[in-house]
Structure formats: C-alpha cells, structure tokens
Write an enzyme that holds these catalytic residues in place. Structure first.
Site, PDB file in Angstrom:
ATOM      1  N   GLU A  70       0.815  -1.222   0.000  1.00  0.00           N
ATOM      2  CA  GLU A  70       0.000   0.000   0.000  1.00  0.00           C
ATOM      3  C   GLU A  70       0.849   1.273   0.000  1.00  0.00           C
ATOM      4  O   GLU A  70       0.426   2.309  -0.504  1.00  0.00           O
ATOM      5  CB  GLU A  70      -0.963  -0.004   1.185  1.00  0.00           C
ATOM      6  CG  GLU A  70      -2.103  -1.023   1.066  1.00  0.00           C
ATOM      7  CD  GLU A  70      -1.724  -2.417   1.556  1.00  0.00           C
ATOM      8  OE1 GLU A  70      -0.530  -2.653   1.858  1.00  0.00           O
ATOM      9  OE2 GLU A  70      -2.621  -3.276   1.642  1.00  0.00           O
ATOM     10  N   PHE A 132     -11.217  -7.868  14.144  1.00  0.00           N
ATOM     11  CA  PHE A 132     -10.166  -8.280  13.219  1.00  0.00           C
ATOM     12  C   PHE A 132      -9.844  -7.149  12.243  1.00  0.00           C
ATOM     13  O   PHE A 132     -10.728  -6.590  11.615  1.00  0.00           O
ATOM     14  CB  PHE A 132     -10.597  -9.540  12.454  1.00  0.00           C
ATOM     15  CG  PHE A 132      -9.557 -10.004  11.485  1.00  0.00           C
ATOM     16  CD1 PHE A 132      -8.315 -10.443  11.931  1.00  0.00           C
ATOM     17  CD2 PHE A 132      -9.795  -9.968  10.121  1.00  0.00           C
ATOM     18  CE1 PHE A 132      -7.337 -10.843  11.028  1.00  0.00           C
ATOM     19  CE2 PHE A 132      -8.824 -10.373   9.212  1.00  0.00           C
ATOM     20  CZ  PHE A 132      -7.589 -10.808   9.666  1.00  0.00           C
ATOM     21  N   GLN A 133      -8.569  -6.822  12.150  1.00  0.00           N
ATOM     22  CA  GLN A 133      -8.069  -5.758  11.274  1.00  0.00           C
ATOM     23  C   GLN A 133      -8.706  -4.395  11.546  1.00  0.00           C
ATOM     24  O   GLN A 133      -8.900  -3.595  10.642  1.00  0.00           O
ATOM     25  CB  GLN A 133      -8.201  -6.148   9.799  1.00  0.00           C
ATOM     26  CG  GLN A 133      -7.286  -7.335   9.467  1.00  0.00           C
ATOM     27  CD  GLN A 133      -7.145  -7.581   7.976  1.00  0.00           C
ATOM     28  OE1 GLN A 133      -8.057  -7.325   7.204  1.00  0.00           O
ATOM     29  NE2 GLN A 133      -5.983  -8.079   7.582  1.00  0.00           N
ATOM     30  N   LYS A 182     -17.590  -1.147   6.630  1.00  0.00           N
ATOM     31  CA  LYS A 182     -18.050  -2.129   5.652  1.00  0.00           C
ATOM     32  C   LYS A 182     -19.570  -2.063   5.468  1.00  0.00           C
ATOM     33  O   LYS A 182     -20.066  -2.171   4.347  1.00  0.00           O
ATOM     34  CB  LYS A 182     -17.616  -3.531   6.095  1.00  0.00           C
ATOM     35  CG  LYS A 182     -17.623  -4.540   4.967  1.00  0.00           C
ATOM     36  CD  LYS A 182     -16.871  -5.807   5.357  1.00  0.00           C
ATOM     37  CE  LYS A 182     -16.956  -6.842   4.235  1.00  0.00           C
ATOM     38  NZ  LYS A 182     -16.209  -8.069   4.572  1.00  0.00           N
ATOM     39  N   MET A 496      24.473   8.878   1.092  1.00  0.00           N
ATOM     40  CA  MET A 496      24.326  10.176   1.743  1.00  0.00           C
ATOM     41  C   MET A 496      24.674  10.094   3.228  1.00  0.00           C
ATOM     42  O   MET A 496      25.287  11.007   3.790  1.00  0.00           O
ATOM     43  CB  MET A 496      22.901  10.708   1.552  1.00  0.00           C
ATOM     44  CG  MET A 496      22.702  12.106   2.067  1.00  0.00           C
ATOM     45  SD  MET A 496      23.890  13.270   1.359  1.00  0.00           S
ATOM     46  CE  MET A 496      22.971  13.878  -0.041  1.00  0.00           C
TER      47      MET A 496
HETATM   48  C1  LIG Z   1      12.833   5.544   4.694  1.00  0.00           C
HETATM   49  C2  LIG Z   1      14.131   6.199   4.986  1.00  0.00           C
HETATM   50  N1  LIG Z   1      15.016   5.636   5.823  1.00  0.00           N
HETATM   51  C3  LIG Z   1      16.206   6.222   6.065  1.00  0.00           C
HETATM   52  C4  LIG Z   1      16.529   7.407   5.458  1.00  0.00           C
HETATM   53  C5  LIG Z   1      17.873   8.067   5.756  1.00  0.00           C
HETATM   54  N2  LIG Z   1      18.685   8.150   4.527  1.00  0.00           N
HETATM   55  C6  LIG Z   1      18.749   9.257   3.784  1.00  0.00           C
HETATM   56  S1  LIG Z   1      19.700   9.084   2.431  1.00  0.00           S
HETATM   57  C7  LIG Z   1      20.092   7.510   2.854  1.00  0.00           C
HETATM   58  C8  LIG Z   1      21.018   6.695   2.007  1.00  0.00           C
HETATM   59  C9  LIG Z   1      20.406   6.329   0.715  1.00  0.00           C
HETATM   60  O1  LIG Z   1      21.224   5.362   0.101  1.00  0.00           O
HETATM   61  P1  LIG Z   1      21.002   5.012  -1.410  1.00  0.00           P
HETATM   62  O2  LIG Z   1      19.577   4.726  -1.678  1.00  0.00           O
HETATM   63  O3  LIG Z   1      21.965   3.968  -1.817  1.00  0.00           O
HETATM   64  O4  LIG Z   1      21.334   6.372  -2.147  1.00  0.00           O
HETATM   65  P2  LIG Z   1      22.737   7.149  -2.238  1.00  0.00           P
HETATM   66  O5  LIG Z   1      22.785   8.174  -1.178  1.00  0.00           O
HETATM   67  O6  LIG Z   1      23.828   6.135  -2.074  1.00  0.00           O
HETATM   68  O7  LIG Z   1      22.737   7.747  -3.592  1.00  0.00           O
HETATM   69  C10 LIG Z   1      19.483   7.153   4.045  1.00  0.00           C
HETATM   70  C11 LIG Z   1      19.635   5.847   4.700  1.00  0.00           C
HETATM   71  C12 LIG Z   1      15.566   7.968   4.609  1.00  0.00           C
HETATM   72  N3  LIG Z   1      15.762   9.135   4.003  1.00  0.00           N
HETATM   73  N4  LIG Z   1      14.401   7.341   4.366  1.00  0.00           N
END
Ligand SMILES: Cc1ncc(C[n+]2csc(CCOP(=O)(O)OP(=O)(O)O)c2C)c(N)n1
Ligand SMILES: [Mg+2]
Lengths: 581, 200
Positions: A70, A132-133, A182, A496
């Site tokens: 979803e 349920f749910q 429902k 990042m």
């Molecule tokens: C759902 C979620 N969890 C954690 C983060 C924290 N976060 C921001 S950028 C990143 C790294 C992303 O890695 P990747 O998808 O390989 O992209 P890259 O930066 O290597 O280009 C993380 C873990 C986030 N933004 N969203």
C-alpha cells in the site's frame, strides 16, 4: 413565480418516488467518475471488499492498478498527481492496509500533494471492539492528512467524497483520507446524482488579495538594487508558470529554486540561477546573504533551504507570496506578506513593477557559477578517468533526453545529483520526495508519474539502498505493462549517510555498507529487461538502449563508491558558509 | 517588543464546526510542539451549531501566533483569536467536598461563604460541597483554608473566557456562509495588523 416552480418541482419529485437506490460502494465509484478520476492505485482486503466487488463492474471507466504494497499505492498516486496536476486516488483495506499508507500520507502532506485515500473499515457496530483488522485509522492519520473523515452510513458517501476532492485540490493541496465502514459500503441509499463541492463554510482556500501589500511589494522591488527571487512548488501547484515567467522577465530578477520548484521555468532560462539549499548552487546560497530584497514565491523556507536561520538573509527586506497564511512568518519574518494564490498575485505585481535589468547583479551569480563549475561541477559531470560518477550519468542522460523527460528521484546522493544536474525544459518534470525525504519513493512514484503523463519518457533515478525499500513494485510494472526506465546509481553504500559519517563523524562508517542482489537478474525475474555497466565507454550506448527500449528497462550503473555531493551547507551553518569541497 | 518574547497566559478562542475528531486534531497541534495546555474547555457558542474552544497556554506571543495560524488552517476551524488575560473576562469554577461534622464544629460557615464568595451546593450529614467561581487565586485560596478541615475532594473546571472587544460570531458566520466572503471572513488578524506584526 420562482417559488411556484420550486413547489411544482418538489411535488413532482414526490410523486416520482423512484429515486435510485445504490449501494454505498457504487455511490463511491460513481462519485469518483464524476470527479474525473480514471486511475486508482490500490490493494484489496476484507474490509474494502464491497468496493472491490463494485469495481469489478466499473473496469471500463476506472483503471485500477494493483500495487504490491500500500505504500507503493500512495507514492504512485503522488507521482500521478505531480505529473498530471490531478488528484491521486488510493484504495486500501483496514488495519495493516491502512497503516501501510502512513508514509505516503506524510510525504504528501509535507509536499502538498493532492490525494484522496479510501480505506475500508470494520462494520460500524464493531468499532472500538478490537475487531479483526481494526485500527483507529482516523486518529493515526490525523497529523498526516489535511482532512479525514469516517463514514458509517452510505447516505454520507457522496457528500463526503465531494468535500474530500474539494479539500484535497484547493488552497494549499494535501492528502485526504476517507475511512468507510463495511456496512456503509454494502448499505443501500438514495442516490440523487453526484454534486461536486465548491464551498465549505469553515474553509477558506482562496484568500482575498490585499492590494496594499501588492503595492508595498512592488515599491520594494522597484527600489531594489540586488533583488533575488526564490521559487518553490507553489508556482507549479498554482499553475502559474507563465505568470511567474512574465514577472521575472519584466523585472530581470535572478531566480533560484527549491527542489520542488525545479522546472517552473526551464533550466536554461537566463534568469534561472540554480538550486537553493544544502546541496544547491554556490551563487544562490552565498548571494542570499547579499541581496537587498528577497522575494519568496510559493516556498516555505525549509531548514534544508535556509541553513542557520539567525544568519539567513538578515540584510534583506523579505516579500513572501504564499497561499497558506501559516507559512508567512513561520521561519523567516516577512516585511511584506502577499497572501494569496500566486496565479492571481503575480500578475497584479507584474503590472506594478518597472521593467528592469540587473546585469551587474546577475553577473555576480554567473561568476559564482563559473567558480563552482571549475571547482566541483566539471569533475563531477566530465570526468576523464577513474570510475563513473553520478553527475556524468545525469549529464549524459540530459543529452539524450534533451531535458524533455520526467525525472523521478529517490532520496540520497543520487537525488541531490539528479536535482542539481538534470535539465528540465518543462514544468512538472522533477518528481522527488522533498520534505519527508522518503527512501523507496521513486519506483512507485515513477509508475504513477507515467500514468499521469503517458506521453513522456519517465526515468526513475534510484540508489542501491532506496531501490531495495520498494522493489516489490517491479511486480506492478510487470503486471500493468507500464513503461518506466529505472536507473540504479549503485555506489554500494547508503551514500548520503556515508557522506555525513565521512565529513562529520570521523569516517566511522556505521552500517552504511549495503550489499545488493543482482538487480538485472531480479528485473529479469519480473520479465523486465536490463543491463549493468561500469565503464565510461559503455555509458552512452547503455542509456540509449534504455531510452529506446520498448517498455520498462532497468539499467544499473556502478559508480564511484565514495564520492561526496558538493557544494554543501553543513548542518547548523549559514548559507554563506557553503563549502565547495 | 520585549513583551513578545516573554511567556504569559494567553486565552485562545477557537470557533469550529461541531465534529467528531476535531478535538484531537486541535490537541495535536499543541502536543506536536510540546506545548502544555493549561486548560481546555469546549462548549456551544453564541451561534447555534458553532462550537467554541477556550484554550489557555502559557507561552510567548510569537509561539501563540504561530499556533493560532496552524489552528485556523484546519478545515473545520472557522476562526481563532488569542488574547491576554487583560483582554478577556474569565472565570473558573471550583467544587470542594469537606466533612460536614468538622466544618460544623470548627468553621463559621457563614464567614467562609462571605470571604470567599462560596456557596454551599449540597449539605449532607456526612459531607458538604461548596462551590466558588472566580480567578485561579481565588479558587486556590479556599483550598488552602479547607485543607485544614479535612478537604476530601477538590476539582476545578477549565477556564471560560469572553473577549472584551468581540462582537460575537453572528455576523461573521453570515460572511463565512457566503461563497464570496466579505472582509470579516477573509480578515486575518495578523495580516491585517501588518505594521504591528511584521516588523522585526
Ligand atoms: C525511509 C528512509 N530511511 C532512512 C533514510 C535516511 N537516509 C537518507 S539518504 C540515505 C542513504 C540512501 O542510500 P542510497 O539509496 O543507496 O542512495 P545514495 O545516497 O547512495 O545515492 C538514508 C539511509 C531515509 N531518508 N528514508
Ligand atoms: Mg547508494
């Protein structure tokens, strides 16, 4: 006379007691059609079964895309809304179906995306019994919706749906959720046709425009020596691209964008001086603290844009154009608040401002831009040796798409690189998760983006980490036969986060080393063609193959592992302390 | 200028539609910002079908103004005002339950009633319930006195407040019901007072 007519009408109605009786679920689907909905992203389950049962008979009018989770439905609806300008629609069942919507709702809420989510709910008589749910969807979603409502009787459905669409798309748009028990879906109710809503007495989406503020703003702009425009998604949401262009062209004011405002004027427009914020361009950040009048249009001074607030544009008089009065003065004090829809306020302002050119001031931006190019851009987009970089991939892509593609990005380094370097000739072409920064956004959003803009090439740019958050949506691509180009920029890291650990945590790489499956083989298992490359010599052909391929395609590009995105305004620093390396 | 940064009691008046769920939508605007609600009262208003919230918080005007805008942004909220204690007439009601025998023995009930403006609501063999209405200091003062006489239960109501300068909501509502709003509905406290509000 009129009264008599009215009397006649009502007695006629009374004698013809054949007001149509429809099930709640049918009333809902009729309403969606009346609202101009053609595409729904959803996933069935127990509490929404009557709606799915009705949908079986409406398949020629309502296209339903079966997602794999979803959350994917919400992001797809966002992508659809962002490219088409229409309201994205989502169906989900109660309990886990509904809780899976939360991330997408939060994303749509913070990025002002119009969306209507319909969730099924347990029978009204079971509410509060831990049936349920059963989850308390209304209370869980309250902080992440513009409005929500629980329907327990079929007779409410038409009116509530009409309200939902009105609220989702007017004023500052946002997500709305209707939870339908429902019994209300099954129940018969009188259906006198669907009436769209255009007024709710407690809701004022379009404010009255105050001419005195427009005049004050014009006076400030006319006297300004170094005026600077910041524009955001408000320009797109107001469909005010033309009005915006007319304003900047008449005044000759350099204009910089937030990532959600990208594309409101083309990348190559001479007055488009680039991107704002943490990984934005050099000039726009530094010169924010040198301008004398700052004109913010449809943007909300997010902390990723402003950096340290007490050192942000303190020298400038601030004019803030926004449709949402709660944004004015929230982060940055406005000297002149221009409250209203910029589609209306911009033309009023344009009439009052003098034609101007700010050549010297604009040249300053260009000088910074040259310095930025020499010190960081050139090596990023035109490296001659070493491993591939993200920047050169995007640059090469620009040359093949000519800036006409819709670019959907996930979150991380690749997102910042794509936003910085992708070329946009058209509005509604940069689809990204801005405010929430939701990893896993891109793949499902790209599916929706393509449904919203079927004649465009849609390229999803995704990191190796983020792709693994929602890769099950490959199944949706497979089953719907939609054509999206998936480009994974694989740096074998949660890049990042790794960059921050390198710069601010002494290179202590704590859990950012992420391994990946064979993405191409994975795609193949979904009958999606693909290829993996790591050599510069292969890049252009591989991109061409991807773009020319009939149908979806996955291209995995191995890029340098430890590249950093620069420039960067480190957290807690002022925009003028932006670092080039 | 100084007073803007100083925390004090503000009375927030919120005119709303009467709808299930609105209370939590309003409450989370405060809790999300970690603002403590000192007192919250919901009641009908001078206009049929329109609800009125009285909320008291102890904060700077800057914060209160931002909260007021977030409140007014909610679909079912019609209008929000905030006022200092000087701008409103306000009252709180308190009930005190004390053992009748101790009271009868030790206290001159009449004197109590006179001094604290209290009234006996119920007098039973085993306990007596007094009521006072007034400002916080007044209702608190009687608690102190009655503690000595075996105060069994004490409860104070939320604050209700009437804005001195308000004309009520009747004419405003008419404007809201119009498709094309007139000034009263479109007015925004903060934008209208541009000079006062938007100086740095
Ligand atoms: C759902 C979620 N969890 C954690 C983060 C924290 N976060 C921001 S950028 C990143 C790294 C992303 O890695 P990747 O998808 O390989 O992209 P890259 O930066 O290597 O280009 C993380 C873990 C986030 N933004 N969203
Ligand atoms: Mg990565």
């Amino acid at each position: 006379m009129q009264q008599k007519d009215a009397l006649l009408m009502s007695s006629e109605e009374e004698t013809a007691t054949t007001v149509e009786q429809l099930k709640g679920s049918e009333i809902l689907l009729n309403g969606l059609i009346a609202e101009g909905v053609d595409t729904i992203f959803g996933y069935p389950g127990g509490a929404i079964m009557p709606i799915y049962d009705a949908l079986y008979d409406y398949q020629d009018q309502l296209k339903h895309i079966l997602v794999r989770h979803e959350q994917g439905a919400t992001h797809a609806a966002q992508g659809y809304a962002r490219t088409s300008g229409k309201v994205g629609v989502v169906f989900a069942t109660s309990g886990p179906g509904a809780t899976n919507l939360i991330t997408g709702l939060a994303d749509a809420q913070i990025d002002s995306t119009p969306m209507v989510c319909i969730t099924g709910q347990v029978f009204a008589h079971l509410l509060g019994t831990d049936a349920f749910q059963e989850t308390d969807v209304i209370n869980i979603t309250t902080p992440v919706t513009k409005w929500n409502y629980q329907v327990t009787d079929a007779s409410e459905i038409a009116e509530v749906l009409a309200k939902a669409f009105h609220i989702a798309k007017t004023g500052r748009p946002g997500p709305v959720l209707i939870d339908i028990t429902k019994n209300a879906q099954l129940q018969l109710a009188a259906y006198k046709g669907y009436q769209k809503c255009d007024h709710i007495r407690s809701y004022r989406p379009t404010p009255i425009i105050r001419n005195n503020y427009i005049e004050q703003a014009a006076a400030l702009i006319n006297d300004a020596k170094r005026p600077f425009v910041l524009f955001g998604q408000g320009v797109l949401l107001g469909n005010a691209e033309q009005e915006f262009k007319a304003f900047v062209e008449k005044t000759g004011i350099p204009a910089a964008w937030t990532i959600l405002g990208a594309g409101a004027i083309p990348t190559d427009h001479p007055l488009n001086v680039g991107m704002l914020g943490m990984h934005g361009n050099y000039g726009p950040n530094v010169l924010t603290n040198e301008c004398d009048v700052l004109i913010a249009i449809g943007m909300r001074f997010d902390d990723r844009v402003t950096g340290r607030l007490d050192k942000y544009a303190k020298q400038a008089k601030v004019i803030h154009l926004d449709i949402d009065p709660a944004e004015i003065d929230k982060n940055v004090k406005a000297h002149v608040p221009v409250w209203g829809d910029c589609k209306e306020t911009l033309p009023l302002l344009t009439v009052l401002v003098k034609e101007n050119k700010h050549e010297e001031w604009l040249a300053k931006f260009n000088n910074y831009s040259k310095e930025e190019f020499a010190q960081c851009i050139d090596a990023e987009i035109n490296p001659q040796s070493g491993e591939l970089t993200m920047g050169e991939v995007i640059n090469q892509l620009n040359q093949l798409t000519n800036g006409d593609a819709v670019i959907v990005t996930d979150v991380g380094q690749h997102q910042m690189v794509a936003c910085r370097y992708a070329k946009f000739n058209h509005t509604r072409s940069n689809i990204t998760s801005g405010g929430l920064g939701t990893m896993g956004f891109a793949l499902p959003a790209a599916i929706g983006a393509k449904f919203g803009a079927p004649n465009k090439t849609v390229v999803a740019v995704i990191g190796d980490g983020g792709f693994q958050m929602t890769l099950q949506e490959l199944g949706t691509i497979m089953q719907s036969g939609i054509d999206v180009k998936i480009m994974i920029l694989n740096n074998q890291f949660l890049g990042m986060v790794r960059q921050w650990q390198e710069l601010f945590h002494d290179r202590r790489y704590s859990f950012v080393d992420i391994t990946s499956p064979d993405f191409v083989a994975l795609a193949k298992s979904y009958y999606i063609d693909g290829k993996k490359i790591s050599e510069r010599t292969e890049l252009k052909d591989a991109l061409k193959t991807m773009l020319d391929h009939k149908g979806s395609y996955l291209l995995e590009v191995m890029v340098t592992k430890e590249n950093n995105v620069f420039p960067m305004v480190p957290q807690g620093c002022s925009v003028s302390e932006i670092r080039l390396k | 200028m100084e007073s803007k940064l100083e925390k004090k009691e503000f009375n927030i008046t919120v005119y709303t539609e009467n709808q299930v769920g609105l209370l939590s939508r309003i409450a989370i605007i405060f809790s999300r910002r970690k603002l403590n609600i000192e007192s919250l009262n919901t009641s009908p208003s001078e206009v049929e079908s329109i609800h009125r919230f009285n909320i008291v918080i102890n904060e700077t005007e800057e914060v209160v103004r931002k909260v007021a805008r977030q409140l007014e942004k909610q679909v079912e909220v019609l209008k929000v005002y905030y006022n200092t204690n000087e701008d409103v007439i306000w009252q709180e009601l308190a009930l005190y339950k004390v053992p009748t025998e101790i009271i009868a023995e030790h206290v001159s009930v009449e004197r109590l009633l006179r001094e604290y403006g209290a009234r006996a609501v119920v007098i039973r063999k085993d306990y007596t319930v007094f009521e006072t209405t007034g400002h916080r200091e007044e209702t608190d003062a009687l608690v102190v006195v009655l503690q000595q006489y075996g105060l069994i239960e004490f409860v104070r109501s939320a604050r209700v407040a009437i804005i001195k300068a308000s004309d009520g909501f009747h004419t405003k509502l008419k404007q809201f019901e119009n498709r094309e709003p007139g000034e009263p509905a479109a007015e925004n406290e903060y934008l209208n007072n541009g000079d006062k509000v938007f100086t740095m």
